[in-house]
Design an enzyme around this catalytic site. Sequence first.
Site, PDB file in Angstrom:
ATOM      1  CG  ASP A 141     -19.790  49.767  55.682  1.00  0.00           C
ATOM      2  OD1 ASP A 141     -20.254  50.871  55.422  1.00  0.00           O
ATOM      3  OD2 ASP A 141     -20.183  48.707  55.137  1.00  0.00           O
TER       4      ASP A 141
HETATM    5  C1  GLC Z   1     -22.004  48.478  52.282  1.00  0.00           C
HETATM    6  C2  GLC Z   1     -22.554  49.740  52.904  1.00  0.00           C
HETATM    7  C3  GLC Z   1     -23.339  49.489  54.160  1.00  0.00           C
HETATM    8  C4  GLC Z   1     -24.015  48.131  54.080  1.00  0.00           C
HETATM    9  C5  GLC Z   1     -22.937  47.071  54.077  1.00  0.00           C
HETATM   10  C6  GLC Z   1     -23.509  45.663  53.954  1.00  0.00           C
HETATM   11  O1  GLC Z   1     -20.720  48.727  51.810  1.00  0.00           O
HETATM   12  O2  GLC Z   1     -21.652  50.803  53.174  1.00  0.00           O
HETATM   13  O3  GLC Z   1     -24.279  50.563  54.284  1.00  0.00           O
HETATM   14  O4  GLC Z   1     -24.863  47.950  55.192  1.00  0.00           O
HETATM   15  O5  GLC Z   1     -21.987  47.291  53.055  1.00  0.00           O
HETATM   16  O6  GLC Z   1     -24.127  45.507  52.723  1.00  0.00           O
END
Ligand code: GLC
Length: 720
Positions: free
Chosen positions: A257
């Site tokens: 993430d």
């Molecule tokens: C965010 C979220 C995740 C998302 C990623 C890209 O922090 O936790 O669900 O897909 O970043 O945007």
Amino acid sequence: MSRIERLLSRMTLAEKLGQLTMTAAHHATTGPVIAGDSTEAIRSGAIGSLLNLVGADAIHELQRVAVEESRLGIPLLLGFDVLHGHRIQFPIPLGETAVFDPGVWERTAREAAREATADGLALTFAPMLDVSRDPRWGRSAEGPGEDPFVAARLAQAKVRGFQGARLAAADAIAACAKHYCAYGPVTAGRDYASVDISERTLHEVHLPPFEAAVRAGVATIMPAFTDLAGMPMTAHRPLLRGHLRERLGFEGVLISDYNAIAELMRHGIAADLAEAAALALEAGVDIDMMSDAFRRGLPEALRRRRARMADIDAAVRRVLRLKESLGLFADPYRRGARPESAAVVRRRRRLAREVAARAMVLLQNEADVLPLAPGISRIAVMGPLADAPAEMRGPWSAAAGNEGHVSVLQGLREAFPGARIEHAAGVPLREVEEAGIEAAAALCDGAEVIILCVGEAAGMSGEAASRTQLGLPGSQPRLARAVFERARARGIPVITVLFSGRPLIVPELVEHSAALIAAWFPGSEAGSAIADLLTGRRSPEGRTPLSWPRQAGQIPVFFGQRPSGRPAHPDDGFTSKYLDSPNEPQFPFGHGLTYGRFEHADLVVSPARVRPASRLRIRLTVRNTGRRTATDTVFLFARDPLASVARPLLELKGFTKVRLRPGERRRIGITLAAAELRFHGASLEPVWEPGEVEILAGPCADRRRLLSTKVQLLPSASRK
Ligand code: GLC
């Protein structure tokens, strides 16, 4: 030698680490660190994938730089959070779950994939599969509700929908099952907080949706930000390399993430970036999203012998294999090659309108006040969400701009062209400001019906949006009180439409609304869908996928609780209950009214004695005693009252829908593999235990409303 092996043999360390690095462009801000322009890094091979870039031309240009100007010409992988539509928004995932129709879940993902790939995207960070039983957590809005069986069915449908039959197809997009795993039970409902649950709950509740996604062939998985009992998921070797890769055989790509690898330092398990990178790589993470830990930390980790080149090569192979399976080597410009036709967009809007209407849950409908009479001539539309088209998108609205969404007011005007429609917001969405309340309430005078549109702002749920108070924000309670008082004094019914990314605790709306609709965030066709319900063009059919708390103090409240040694008993003080509230939720899981009246009878399960290989056939009669055609949803539960471990009071094992005309009755069937009655025994391995199991069926997770019968589980091997 294969293309991948040939490439790998030519790649420098910097180029390998580039393939393991995903950087954010700037169409959307979805995390705390922002990158600059990536063109030069792409040209040098220092970045292999991007997120948050939208638009076929912009994507095409960066893809051209990667393919035609970098040394090895490896195409870019472009990802985006397409959760519930790309430009045209479907209901938020929690709302769409309320449809309880895997065919719909798949269709909307297919449509979102078509729209996103027409923009040049090849990866979506969806479906989000985090089971949540805590509406304080704003990310409940993004997920499948409280039940693992529903979440697993949603996982399969979404992976099929996004990825289609062939991942290399121009309209196929790689799915990403997230956030692996057990992100939902964050401490105190506070986003990103530590998670500490039992191994049993992990295996019974939070792993099944991801196991279903892997079985469905999901291309990528994203570990959660959170630690699980002290081990951050981004470095959780037993659950990443162990459970996913070795036990389930997942061969896809693990994408961290946003900045999560670097955040291992804040978790306190990595002294520096090199250590953080080594831990994530060792655990099985392949792509570093926006922390730059792999590029800046792994060279040092290699020098310290804290990381192995073999692990880097294995990660690069998986990333290159994903790009190859997406057809990016064969034709990097395949996606985004041609714009969609107006007819395709119109068809998508019709689907968005249908799904939005089917997702809404009619929580109450006193004296059948809905649907409204066709000749109604004076309507008062009140509240800050009556004319708020951009809010209808909800959180995570991808590439959907502020324009092009239908507000409630617009939908009502189109549905009742001859009516006099008065409108006032009355109060702002969030702030405390009461100056407009009296004037708004006065506008209700003379109306035949009041439509009160209240709830959360779109940004009050989703990521980093936990709440300790789950009522209406700002001065909305004051507005509601003034409208109810005015309406009561004049005998005018109030239809409340509640917009939210979670169940809200709104006893005043429950008490004073003639009808109460949970609209979630319905998406681009919100107003048209609400008008379809209010006019009766469509009957509501949504069922709440989360138990609706009566009080915040009940949280977590969910139907799959274990019995405890002292289950609540009204006549015994020493049992599990509150002094100040019933145990039951305001509305149970699966609750939702329609414009029909459904009765259930004659539940029969055959065979009555089963072994693991048996198939149970569950039949019951559904009858519509109402005056309107409507669609009923029937849930199938099991209850194992005596086993080697305490089993939940109800376990969901199936659901089905049936559409009946007034007076029509039908015998419906649900099949269930008897093996589904196994459970995780004391060793957390699936076990089959002979004995009697109750099978229940009915409208929701309220045992008093369920039909019930029993089956006998025989010893698995027929003993001589
Ligand atoms: C965010 C979220 C995740 C998302 C990623 C890209 O922090 O936790 O669900 O897909 O970043 O945007």
